[in-house]
Scaffold this active site. Structure first.
Site, PDB file in Angstrom:
ATOM      1  N   CYS A   1       0.783  -1.156  -0.054  1.00  0.00           N
ATOM      2  CA  CYS A   1      -0.017  -0.214  -0.166  1.00  0.00           C
ATOM      3  C   CYS A   1       0.880   1.106   0.130  1.00  0.00           C
ATOM      4  O   CYS A   1       2.127   1.077   0.126  1.00  0.00           O
ATOM      5  CB  CYS A   1      -0.890  -0.246   1.395  1.00  0.00           C
ATOM      6  SG  CYS A   1      -1.867  -1.292   1.467  1.00  0.00           S
TER       7      CYS A   1
ATOM      8  N   CYS B   1      -2.948   4.923   2.782  1.00  0.00           N
ATOM      9  CA  CYS B   1      -4.048   3.997   2.740  1.00  0.00           C
ATOM     10  C   CYS B   1      -5.232   3.965   3.776  1.00  0.00           C
ATOM     11  O   CYS B   1      -4.539   3.943   5.158  1.00  0.00           O
ATOM     12  CB  CYS B   1      -3.526   2.569   2.301  1.00  0.00           C
ATOM     13  SG  CYS B   1      -4.731   1.321   1.787  1.00  0.00           S
TER      14      CYS B   1
ATOM     15  N   CYS C   1      -2.558  -2.869  -3.402  1.00  0.00           N
ATOM     16  CA  CYS C   1      -3.836  -2.809  -2.721  1.00  0.00           C
ATOM     17  C   CYS C   1      -4.934  -2.281  -3.839  1.00  0.00           C
ATOM     18  O   CYS C   1      -4.616  -1.527  -4.648  1.00  0.00           O
ATOM     19  CB  CYS C   1      -3.686  -1.871  -1.585  1.00  0.00           C
ATOM     20  SG  CYS C   1      -5.223  -1.217  -0.623  1.00  0.00           S
TER      21      CYS C   1
END
Length: 192
Positions: free
Chosen positions: A38, A42, A69
């Site tokens: 990520c 995030c 992600c």
């Protein structure tokens, strides 16, 4: 902030916990238990510290077997990727097109794949209004337009813009504008 900056593991961890956008593109973090990497910003649930690995590039994370992600999309170069905003824009479009029909927010939330409470929270976050307040605002604005420009009766206008009862229309109109629909028409009618 990019360049040859050395960031400690602790600073990186604090950045992940606080979802700090300023570090996006400088480093990425991966979660060992999910196999996903990520951006620091995030909004997914914060993983346990012991399950995190840090990477300086997307390529490094992919080489180690992690996949991007689907929430923060670190594989997309554009920093402004906001899937929640896209969702709310689609919901707003639906409401704008169907303002004069009965609205079932439970059905809309299922159609867009989110819970109704999550939809309401996101909608308020991005618009400042709940979905019900938003649709009510559209209906009142359209009623104001019709009261000014058409010769339709107030009852016809109330039904045309999606109200099911004239008393509810009067109540909502007066709360929003400060005056009754009849008075509004007197003050703003183009066809005098």
């Amino acid at each position: 902030m990019q360049g040859n900056i050395v960031i400690s593991e602790e600073e990186k961890w604090n950045t992940v916990v606080s979802c700090n956008k300023h570090y996006d593109g400088i480093f990425y973090y991966a979660v060992k238990t999910t196999g996903i990497f990520c951006r620091p910003s995030c909004k997914a649930k914060t993983p346990l510290k012991e399950n995190i690995l840090f990477f300086n590039s997307i390529d490094d994370a992919i080489k180690k077997g992690f996949r991007p992600c689907k929430l923060c999309r670190p594989d997309i170069k554009e920093h402004n990727f906001e899937p929640n905003k896209e969702l709310i824009d689609k919901v707003k479009e639906r409401l704008n097109q169907n303002y004069n029909k009965p609205i079932n927010f439970g059905f809309i939330s299922k159609e867009f794949g989110v819970s109704i409470s999550h939809l309401i929270r996101l909608f308020k976050e991005y618009t400042g209004l709940t979905p019900r307040e938003y649709i009510l605002q559209i209906r009142i604005n359209k009623a104001m337009e019709l009261l000014s420009k058409s010769n339709d009766t107030i009852l016809e206008i109330a039904y045309d813009v999606g109200f099911k009862s004239i008393s509810n229309f009067y109540k909502c109109f007066k709360q929003d504008t400060g005056i009754a629909p009849k008075e509004y028409r007197k003050r703003n009618c183009v066809n005098k």
